[in-house]
Design an enzyme around this catalytic site. Structure first.
Site, mmCIF file in Angstrom:
data_model
loop_
_atom_site.group_PDB
_atom_site.id
_atom_site.type_symbol
_atom_site.label_atom_id
_atom_site.label_comp_id
_atom_site.label_asym_id
_atom_site.label_seq_id
_atom_site.Cartn_x
_atom_site.Cartn_y
_atom_site.Cartn_z
ATOM 1 N N PRO A 386 -85.925 47.800 -27.831
ATOM 2 C CA PRO A 386 -85.437 48.529 -26.612
ATOM 3 C C PRO A 386 -86.486 49.665 -26.328
ATOM 4 O O PRO A 386 -87.237 49.965 -27.072
ATOM 5 C CB PRO A 386 -84.208 49.330 -27.006
ATOM 6 C CG PRO A 386 -84.164 49.242 -28.586
ATOM 7 C CD PRO A 386 -84.810 48.037 -28.994
ATOM 8 N N GLY A 388 -88.284 53.297 -25.746
ATOM 9 C CA GLY A 388 -88.650 54.295 -26.448
ATOM 10 C C GLY A 388 -88.386 54.522 -28.078
ATOM 11 O O GLY A 388 -88.231 55.501 -28.794
ATOM 12 N N GLY A 390 -90.962 53.547 -30.216
ATOM 13 C CA GLY A 390 -92.322 53.505 -30.720
ATOM 14 C C GLY A 390 -93.038 52.301 -30.864
ATOM 15 O O GLY A 390 -93.910 52.396 -31.591
ATOM 16 N N LYS A 391 -93.014 51.473 -30.088
ATOM 17 C CA LYS A 391 -93.735 50.273 -30.227
ATOM 18 C C LYS A 391 -95.139 50.387 -29.812
ATOM 19 O O LYS A 391 -96.083 50.097 -30.500
ATOM 20 C CB LYS A 391 -93.258 49.288 -29.317
ATOM 21 C CG LYS A 391 -91.635 48.404 -29.241
ATOM 22 C CD LYS A 391 -91.230 47.441 -28.520
ATOM 23 C CE LYS A 391 -91.163 48.113 -27.009
ATOM 24 N NZ LYS A 391 -90.348 49.065 -26.716
ATOM 25 N N THR A 392 -95.472 51.117 -28.747
ATOM 26 C CA THR A 392 -96.960 51.431 -28.339
ATOM 27 C C THR A 392 -97.474 52.333 -29.394
ATOM 28 O O THR A 392 -98.737 52.100 -29.712
ATOM 29 C CB THR A 392 -96.926 51.990 -26.816
ATOM 30 O OG1 THR A 392 -96.131 50.905 -26.012
ATOM 31 C CG2 THR A 392 -98.324 51.996 -26.489
ATOM 32 N N SER A 708 -70.482 38.190 -27.346
ATOM 33 C CA SER A 708 -69.958 38.811 -28.318
ATOM 34 C C SER A 708 -68.372 39.194 -28.529
ATOM 35 O O SER A 708 -67.925 39.368 -29.449
ATOM 36 C CB SER A 708 -70.690 40.249 -28.318
ATOM 37 O OG SER A 708 -72.093 40.047 -28.697
ATOM 38 N N LYS A 751 -74.330 47.309 -33.463
ATOM 39 C CA LYS A 751 -72.916 47.516 -33.426
ATOM 40 C C LYS A 751 -72.335 48.147 -34.395
ATOM 41 O O LYS A 751 -71.261 48.865 -34.451
ATOM 42 C CB LYS A 751 -72.515 46.141 -33.264
ATOM 43 C CG LYS A 751 -72.950 45.265 -31.973
ATOM 44 C CD LYS A 751 -72.539 43.819 -32.016
ATOM 45 C CE LYS A 751 -73.001 42.974 -30.700
ATOM 46 N NZ LYS A 751 -72.694 41.602 -30.679
#
Length: 821
Positions: A386, A388, A390-392, A708, A751
């Site tokens: 998702p 924000g 911290g992938k980049t 789900s 979840k």
């Protein structure tokens, strides 16, 4: 215009005779001549003869020669008519116009090529009344046509005559090919009728237009139409003049510029200034010092030789120079030295990012293989999660750990294939693709290259960028990547590509197959708290000019920011809220006001206002048909409630709450299962036909979809039909089948975090989700009891109590009435 009156093959004396013939006195004399009733007809093409006008005609047809010779020996009178089609070699009666001009042969000349040229003068207009013979030449009975003019000269007549003369003068001025004697002939004409004939004869118009003028009996009408034709010709001549003038001016300017440039070049050489040739030589010297493949060097030298042969002012010159400079600026064999100290790399990753142990471990493994293999051929990493989380920034940390250059390419919204592969050099404004541009910017052939938002690449009529990326990210192909602008193979195998994505569904299947997916899940409350302490708060203090001792955050303040003002998987929104609080403190420091230096939870509410989000908490089990489910969203896990109710009716089903197709299908499957197994669970089958069912998922403004909620739907329906209580502080997630099997679902970690936040104590999951629980840190499942099931019987056995709700519904059914009698 005026081409007929001046003949190149006549002598000077002949020309004087012709001018005398069209004098006003002679013109008046012509009108009194008698015209015979029967005349021989001479068809002519490409022109129309008008009364009073002298024209030369070259006679070549056998019939025409017989007619001319016989007439010349007699009274010299013939009838001249125009052909309808100029391409007809042997015209018939149908091929000639009925209106023509009676002419007198003035002179007959024998040409050296055997043809005969006659000079004729028009006398009066006529109309063919009857065709007498066609052989040996056309002969017809004719009647003379008279031109109608006003009896007195009016202002209109004078104005019309002057307009015709002015237009003719203007045409003479615009067309330098017409001899100046034409103006003298024009000045000698005073009669409007003859002026019209003279100008019409010499008008640059089609034969059909001239014939139309000849056939008009009204002299004023004929002169008016002629003036219209002349004005059109003036417009064409003016346009032609403007074009010729512009072209002539451009050529003169080019010659002047070329001459001045040559002088400047000589002066620059004398003074030692740089010129185009010197620029090329400087590029050549730089190329000799550069380390690059032999093929590229050979191509570079060839391009420089081509530039030297070009005119520096040509449009292709700057394109060729830019291309040569690009070849020189690209880091063909220039690489930075890698630092494979994995312990140092781990420290950098731990310092820059809190948590994400699994992701960090995979990155360290990747770097370890790179250290041992010294080869980049391997899977391309794709960090999926998702916004924000911290992938980049993880890619930036990897570059820092390896001491490599860092470049980032945003693919969000890219829909043009040329963004990846570049444009052809022949296009105006052509550029290389962004891959080559970023390598030029990095000045290294082995940077860490972040392909950001790879899931948001679009396709349209400009091409498919996702397919263009296949070559970039395929280790077996990218060692010979071909950019359209570069037109040379570039080795991308040394580049460490790392892609980022928020969703896997929109990634091209073949592109996804080339990447190894590493999932980054959302942060827990504890992780967000630590990230805020170690990273976000110090960063915001620095950005707002505060010192470390100016303001501090109590743990309750951070918790309040996370739970009351943000609802996300990452920390981007949390950072904005921290920034808002820090700005408030910065304002107080700048204005030297008293303020609370330690920010608490209550102070956060005073600064930011009332909380934006409410925590979803477990709501009890006193009402039948209400069950707690677990859902995954793009901002983390959430709990949701599924409510069911029954009312007297005819078995109608109503679904509400903005449910997607998958959730609707889950509800249908649950009802079908309960109908098929009603006796097993003590449900009277009549209830399905005599009571309407309404299933609702609260928060109706929020779209909801996914598998789900399958077992949650079933439990809710079983509870409402049996009126049995649902076990307290219990939540569940899983998909069902018509056979009653429970299938696994995703997003288990998110979840579980949502269940902990809501105060849930027990969970029901599919047996096949057990592997997901084993991968989660034990601290997240602490104080949670997880039940693993394989079918819905186990679900209902765990979820439904024997105890009925406080006010159980009494099902009543109408008795059947026998109406056979």
């Amino acid at each position: 215009m005026f081409k007929n009156i001046f003949l190149s093959d006549l002598t000077e004396g002949d020309a004087e005779d012709l001018i005398q013939i069209i004098s006003p006195d002679e013109e008046t004399k012509l009108k009194d001549d008698e015209v015979p009733e029967e005349v021989g007809l001479l068809p002519i093409r490409n022109t129309v003869l008008f009364p009073g006008v002298v024209i030369p005609i070259t006679v070549g047809r056998e019939k025409s020669i017989k007619l001319v010779k016989k007439a010349f020996k007699g009274d010299r009178i013939i009838g001249v008519v125009a052909q309808k089609n100029v391409d007809t070699e042997d015209p018939s009666v149908k091929d000639i116009y009925e209106v023509g001009t009676v002419a007198k042969i003035i002179k007959m000349l024998a040409q050296p090529d055997g043809n005969t040229t006659i000079i004729i003068q028009g006398k009066s207009r006529f109309k063919v009344d009857e065709m007498l013979t066609e052989d040996p030449y056309f002969k017809a009975r004719i009647s003379t046509l008279k031109s109608i003019f006003p009896s007195k000269k009016t202002k209109e007549t004078k104005a019309l005559k002057q307009s015709l003369k002015d237009s003719a003068t203007k045409i003479l001025r615009l067309n330098p090919e017409i001899p100046q004697e034409a103006q003298m002939a024009l000045d000698n004409i005073h009669d409007l009728g003859f002026l019209t004939h003279f100008l019409a004869s010499n008008l640059n118009a089609d034969v059909s237009d001239k014939q139309k003028l000849l056939e008009i009996n009204n002299g004023i009408e004929r002169a008016t139409l002629l003036l219209e034709y002349m004005l059109k010709e003036i417009q064409l001549l003016e346009l032609k003049y403007d074009i010729q003038k512009k072209v002539h001016t451009d050529i003169d300017q080019q010659q002047r510029d070329y001459y001045l440039r040559q002088q400047i070049k000589v002066m620059q050489d004398e003074l030692g200034f740089d010129g185009p040739d010197r620029e090329v030589e400087e590029l050549r010297l730089k190329g000799e010092k550069k380390q690059w493949p032999k093929e590229v060097k050979k191509h570079f030298e060839k391009e420089l030789d081509k530039i030297l042969r070009m005119n520096p002012q040509a449009a292709e010159y700057p394109v060729a120079m830019n291309y040569a400079e690009l070849l020189l600026d690209l880091p063909w064999d220039e690489c930075t030295k890698d630092d494979f100290d994995l312990n140092r790399a781990r420290k950098i990753l731990d310092k820059d990012h809190f948590g994400m142990e699994k992701v960090k471990e995979r990155i360290i493994e990747y770097l370890a293989v790179l250290k041992l293999k010294q080869d980049m051929k391997g899977p391309i990493l794709c960090l999926y999660g998702p916004p924000g989380v911290g992938k980049t920034s993880l890619g930036r940390s990897i570059a820092k750990a390896l001491k490599r250059k860092y470049v980032r390419m945003s693919l969000g919204g890219v829909h043009d294939e040329a963004e990846i592969r570049g444009h052809r050099k022949t296009y105006v404004g052509a550029l290389p693709g962004k891959v080559i541009q970023n390598l030029k910017k990095a000045k290294s052939s082995n940077p860490v290259f972040i392909l950001d938002e790879i899931d948001k690449v679009n396709s349209n009529f400009r091409g498919d960028p996702a397919s263009a990326l296949l070559e970039v990210l395929d280790p077996e192909q990218n060692n010979s990547f071909m950019d359209n602008y570069l037109e040379l193979e570039y080795d991308l195998s040394k580049v460490l590509f790392i892609a980022t994505a928020n969703s896997l569904d929109t990634i091209h299947p073949a592109l996804r197959d080339r990447m190894e997916i590493i999932e980054l899940t959302g942060y827990t409350l504890e992780e967000k708290t630590e990230i805020a302490k170690k990273h976000l708060i110090p960063k915001q203090k620095k950005e707002h000019g505060l010192k470390s001792g100016d303001v501090s955050f109590h743990k309750s303040a951070i918790t309040k920011l996370i739970e009351g003002y943000t609802r996300e998987s990452g920390v981007r929104g949390l950072e904005r809220k921290v920034g808002s609080v820090v700005r408030h403190a910065a304002k107080s420091v700048a204005m030297e006001q008293e303020f609370e230096k330690t920010i608490t939870g209550g102070e956060v509410v005073n600064i930011l206002g009332a909380e934006i989000f409410d925590k979803e908490l477990y709501q009890g089990n006193n009402v039948a048909g209400v069950v707690t489910g677990l859902a995954w969203t793009s901002v983390g896990g959430e709990i949701l409630f599924i409510e069911s109710s029954l009312s007297r009716g005819k078995g109608k089903l109503t679904l509400s709450g903005q449910l997607g197709d998958v959730m609707k299908e889950s509800a249908m499957a649950a009802i079908s299962y309960l109908k098929a197994n009603a006796e097993t669970y003590g449900i009277d089958y009549k209830v399905f036909d005599n009571y309407d069912l309404h299933v609702h998922v609260p928060a109706g403004a929020v779209p909801k979809d996914g598998p789900s909620a399958g077992i949650t739907m079933l439990t809710s329906l079983a509870s409402i039909y049996t009126q049995r209580k649902v076990k307290s502080k219990l939540a569940m997630t899983g998909e069902i089948t018509l056979r009653g099997k429970v299938l696994p679902v995703g997003g288990i970690k998110e979840k579980i975090l949502a269940a902990r936040r809501a105060g849930i104590k027990e969970l029901i999951l599919s047996e096949r989700n057990k592997r997901d629980i084993l991968e989660i840190d034990e601290k997240y499942t602490k104080n949670l009891t997880v039940h693993y099931v394989t079918d819905v019987e186990q679900v209902l056995e765990l979820a439904l109590l024997k105890e009925k709700v406080k006010s159980p519904m009494q099902f009543t059914f109408p008795e059947k009435v026998n109406i056979a009698n």
